[in-house]
Structures are given as structure tokens and as C-alpha cells.
Scaffold this active site. Structure first.
Site, PDB file in Angstrom:
ATOM      1  N   GLU A   1       0.800  -1.226   0.000  1.00 15.38           N
ATOM      2  CA  GLU A   1       0.000   0.000   0.000  1.00 15.38           C
ATOM      3  C   GLU A   1       0.838   1.284   0.000  1.00 15.38           C
ATOM      4  O   GLU A   1       0.809   2.053   0.962  1.00 15.38           O
ATOM      5  CB  GLU A   1      -0.963   0.007   1.196  1.00 15.38           C
ATOM      6  CG  GLU A   1      -1.896  -1.191   1.235  1.00 15.38           C
ATOM      7  CD  GLU A   1      -2.950  -1.103   2.341  1.00 15.38           C
ATOM      8  OE1 GLU A   1      -2.904  -0.155   3.144  1.00 15.38           O
ATOM      9  OE2 GLU A   1      -3.815  -1.981   2.391  1.00 15.38           O
TER      10      GLU A   1
ATOM     11  N   GLU B   1      -5.377  -8.627   0.881  1.00 14.29           N
ATOM     12  CA  GLU B   1      -6.102  -8.271   2.105  1.00 14.29           C
ATOM     13  C   GLU B   1      -7.562  -8.023   1.769  1.00 14.29           C
ATOM     14  O   GLU B   1      -7.874  -7.400   0.743  1.00 14.29           O
ATOM     15  CB  GLU B   1      -5.576  -6.976   2.744  1.00 14.29           C
ATOM     16  CG  GLU B   1      -4.248  -7.085   3.423  1.00 14.29           C
ATOM     17  CD  GLU B   1      -3.792  -5.757   4.043  1.00 14.29           C
ATOM     18  OE1 GLU B   1      -4.648  -4.907   4.388  1.00 14.29           O
ATOM     19  OE2 GLU B   1      -2.568  -5.582   4.152  1.00 14.29           O
TER      20      GLU B   1
HETATM   21  O1  IFM Z   1      -4.626  -2.846   9.124  1.00 13.95           O
HETATM   22  C1  IFM Z   1      -4.512  -2.377   7.817  1.00 13.95           C
HETATM   23  C2  IFM Z   1      -3.302  -2.979   7.126  1.00 13.95           C
HETATM   24  O2  IFM Z   1      -2.137  -2.746   7.824  1.00 13.95           O
HETATM   25  C3  IFM Z   1      -3.156  -2.403   5.747  1.00 13.95           C
HETATM   26  N1  IFM Z   1      -4.388  -2.488   5.000  1.00 13.95           N
HETATM   27  C4  IFM Z   1      -5.591  -2.063   5.641  1.00 13.95           C
HETATM   28  C5  IFM Z   1      -5.741  -2.704   7.009  1.00 13.95           C
HETATM   29  C6  IFM Z   1      -7.043  -2.248   7.687  1.00 13.95           C
HETATM   30  O3  IFM Z   1      -7.062  -0.872   7.838  1.00 13.95           O
END
Ligand code: IFM
Length: 444
Positions: free
Chosen positions: A163, A351
Site C-alpha cells: 500500500e 487483504e
Molecule cells: O490494518 C490495515 C493494514 O495494515 C493495511 N491495509 C488495511 C488494514 C485495515 O485498515
């Protein structure tokens, strides 16, 4: 019921600062998140990752939980300040922790997917400008070199950066993540150097190490929609998309920055000479897969007073505790757009998950129907996309555990496994039992 084929990978994900703890152990020094958390007013109730889920000490027990879930794969990140606690000083003890974790995973038939950077920049690097400095490329290259030297061949796949939008824009532009700066020029430089570090690392693995371990990058992508058909709201949507998505997708897949956003950013930054000849070729170097973290759509409207003329609009969608719209159909639209406009690479959802305020019952159960439903809807969306030939090759639930949710501290629980932060006991939530069944039966 929708089926997943044999080649589809099910997994679950975490990151180092969010779960490890052991912040002063094994030779680790501070990361920017230790510093940021210690700064009054930055993180909810002054929470920090000093102990977190104490995974540093409990990783063996934690691997057994992953095994119980039945997933094939576990995505975790490495803490750079464990490996290079000082500039140029390699720490064998830090590496030993990850070797032991990987060994434990492999002994239990779980494939390690390793993220090399998930936001815990060494404080020594930030003290010299952090990602805004071009020196970050040299520091990251030295780190990556050591990581590949010691671990390539032991891991299933590499993710270079997690990210970049959050690391660069939440950290250096909006100031709500470490290092907490509000400076557009720094943010653009940070974004560029993070992307460049990605390309440089892919080349290092493929050219110098001659390795065929799959490697890719993970972006957080948000499909934006306009609150109305008005011309102004369409501008807002385009700018939100440019700031969050295209500023990263275009250089990675097209080898250029989007010109409309360069125009927009020029209001704040006059000198783009930090983009040097050859940089975009490096950023767009071919990878083996594309990682996407998906949580929500965004609804925006025109707002002349706001940066880039856009602001969040009222949305009547059902929401998670983060106030994020639950939007699996928009997720499907996003994937179709990526296929049309950007890439044929296999896509891995690295994710996806949801925060809800869970309650541990007296008999140690956690009934989390909303999270279960969220995961189910997104898995169904993926199965449907694959029926259309969209080639999504894996799914990682965020997150294995309740953990340190950055500026929200321990206030937001994303885990499918509940963590009692007083006792460090772990309890599988109903969503974990649901996911286990999906993984076992390979259908949703
Ligand atoms: O917890 C975060 C993660 O570290 C990165 N992506 C989003 C998740 C939820 O906010």
C-alpha cells in the site's frame, strides 16, 4: 454455491508492527511507528505496538492457529529495523526470528508469503529524510539484498511494498500515519521512491539473484463513484481516482504518471526533477502477480475548499465499524476495469476483511455475523469474477488476529481470531470457523 479450483490459494495476513511486539528485543531499534505512537495525540489512547499480540514470543502457538484454519498460505511482513537496526549494520538475530517463523510454517505445510515493507521504516532512515529522500533506495536495496541472500528459496512469494498510497500520502501528506508530516512535495517524493524501490527490488531478485520466486507489489485500491452526474462531481471522482489509484497504477503498468494529476499536483509542487531518467522503466519492470487490498468503494462530491476539489459524500450503504461502505459489486467493477485498462497478471487479493466491535461471551465465543457475511460476500464476488475469467489466484483474509490498527490503536478489531490483550489468549471467532469451512470445502 460457488467453487474454487485447486490452484486457488486461501490465506490470511498480518504485518510486523501490528502483531509482533518484542519492540526492544533481538537487537531491534525503533521504527517510525514507535516514534509516532509515542507522540501524544497521534494514536487512539496512546496505544502502541510495543507488545501488540506478542507474536514475537508466541509465533509457534500462532502457527498452530493458522494450521487449524486450514489455509495453505500465510502472509506476514518483516520489520526492517530488526534486520538493519542502524544504518549499514546487519543484525543476524533479527533475521533469525524470521527464519524460525518460516521454518515453523513450512514444518506445518503453510506457505510463507513475505511482505518486505509494511510501513515500519527504521527511525534512523526517517532521521535522514525517510522515503522522501532518494537515499531510501540505497537503504532499501541493502536490506532487500540481505533478505534475499538469507531467505530466497525458503519463501513462496515476495511482496515488495504494501500500500504505497498509505505509506506516502497518509504518512507524508495527510499526517495521520507515521511519520506524521503534511507536505505534498515530500509525499510525492516518498510515493516515487517507494515505487522505485519496488522496481529496483524486482530487478535485484530476477537479475542479480537469478531467482524465479514470484514477486509483486500490493496496492490498496478504492473504486470511486460520484455523488451525482454533475460535471463538478465527475471532476471530484476523477481526482479521487487519480490521487488514490492512478498515481500508482499508471507508473507500474504504463510506465508514466497521469498527466491530469501532474497538472493538479503542480499547484503544490513545482519541481518534478526527483523523477529521473530511467526511473519509470524501473518502476514498470514486469512482475509475476499483482496484489490488491480491497475494503471499500468511495463516494465523493465536488468541494472547492478541499485538496484536489473532492470530499467524501454521504452514502447510505451498510458500513463496517471503520465507516467503510460494504461494496462487493464495486469490487467486481474495479477488477473488470483493471483487466480492461491495466494488466493480465494473476491478481491476488492480499487483504480483505472488516472491523466490528466484538464481544467475548462467557463461554469464550465470538459471534461476528457481520464480519462473516462481509467475507462471504467478497469470496462470492471473487468466485463470480473467476467464472468470467478474471484470473484471481488467491485470497488472504485481513486479518488473522485483532491487532494494532495504526492510528486507531487496539480500538478496531479486524481479526478472525480474537485477542484478549490483557491475557494474550486467542479465540477463534465464528468468522474463523466459517472461513475454515470454505477453505476445507473450497466453496462458498
Ligand atoms: O490494518 C490495515 C493494514 O495494515 C493495511 N491495509 C488495511 C488494514 C485495515 O485498515
Amino acid at each position: 454455491m460457488k467453487k474454487f479450483d485447486k490452484a486457488f490459494t486461501f490465506g490470511t495476513a498480518t504485518s510486523s508492527y501490528q502483531i509482533e511486539g518484542g519492540a526492544t528485543e533481538g537487537g531491534r531499534t525503533d521504527s517510525i511507528w514507535d516514534t509516532f505512537s509515542a507522540t501524544p495525540g497521534k494514536v487512539f489512547q496512546g496505544d502502541h505496538g510495543g507488545i501488540a499480540c506478542d507474536h514475537y514470543h508466541r509465533y509457534r502457538e500462532d502457527v498452530q492457529i493458522i494450521k487449524k484454519l486450514g489455509v495453505e498460505s500465510y502472509r506476514f511482513s518483516m520489520a526492517w529495523p530488526r534486520i538493519f537496526p542502524e544504518e549499514g549494520v546487519y543484525n543476524q538475530e533479527g533475521m533469525a526470528f524470521y527464519k524460525a517463523l518460516i521454518q515453523e510454517l513450512k514444518a506445518n505445510d503453510i506457505k510463507p508469503v513475505v511482505t518486505m515493507y509494511h510501513w515500519d521504516l527504521p527511525q534512523w532512515a526517517q532521521d535522514q529524510g525517510g522515503w522522501a529522500s532518494r537515499k531510501s533506495l540505497k537503504w532499501f536495496s541493502e536490506y532487500a539484498h540481505k533478505v534475499f541472500e538469507e531467505l530466497d528459496g525458503l519463501v513462496d512469494s515476495w511482496i515488495t511494498q504494501n500500500e504505497p498510497w498509505c505509506a506516502a500520502f497518509l504518512g507524508y501528506h495527510q499526517g495521520v500515519h507515521a511519520p506524521g508530516h503534511r507536505n505534498m512535495e515530500e509525499a510525492l517524493k516518498a510515493a516515487h521512491h517507494i515505487l522505485l524501490s519496488h522496481g529496483q527490488t524486482v530487478k535485484l531478485l530476477k537479475e542479480t539473484f537469478q531467482s524465479d520466486t514470484p514477486i509483486g507489489i500490493t496496492l490498496n485500491l478504492t473504486p470511486f463513484y460520484a455523488a451525482s452526474d454533475s460535471y463538478n462531481d465527475q471532476i471530484a471522482k476523477n481526482n479521487a481516482d487519480g490521487y488514490t489509484n492512478r498515481w500508482f497504477l499508471d507508473p507500474i503498468f504504463r510506465g508514466s504518471y497521469p498527466s491530469d494529476m501532474i497538472n493538479l499536483f503542480s499547484k503544490y509542487v513545482h519541481d518534478f526533477s526527483f523523477v529521473q531518467p530511467g526511473d519509470l522503466e524501473t518502476i514498470s519492470v514486469p512482475c509475476d502477480f499483482f496484489g490488491i487490498n480491497y475494503y471499500s468503494r468511495g463516494l465523493v462530491e465536488f468541494n472547492g475548499a478541499h485538496d484536489f476539489l473532492q470530499a467524501a459524500a454521504y452514502s447510505d450503504y451498510e458500513k463496517t465499524e471503520m465507516h467503510w461502505d460494504i461494496s462487493p459489486s464495486e469490487f467486481q467493477e474495479l477488477i473488470r476495469r483493471l483487466r480492461q485498462e491495466y494488466t493480465d497478471l494473476p491478481i491476488i487479493i492480499t487483504e480483505n476483511g472488516a472491523a466490528y466491535p466484538d464481544q467475548l461471551t462467557e463461554d469464550k465465543q465470538i459471534h461476528d455475523p457481520e464480519r462473516t457475511s462481509y467475507i462471504q460476500k467478497h469470496l462470492q464476488a471473487i468466485a463470480e469474477l473467476n467464472e468470467e475469467g478474471m484470473n484471481i489466484s488467491g485470497y488472504f483474509v485481513w486479518s488473522l488476529f485483532d491487532n494494532f490498527e495504526w492510528a486507531f490503536g487496539y480500538d478496531k478489531r479486524f481479526g478472525i481470531v480474537y485477542v484478549d490483550f490483557d491475557t494474550q489468549e486467542r479465540f477463534m471467532k465464528d468468522s474463523a470457523h466459517f472461513y475454515r469451512k470454505v477453505v476445507r470445502e473450497r466453496e462458498v
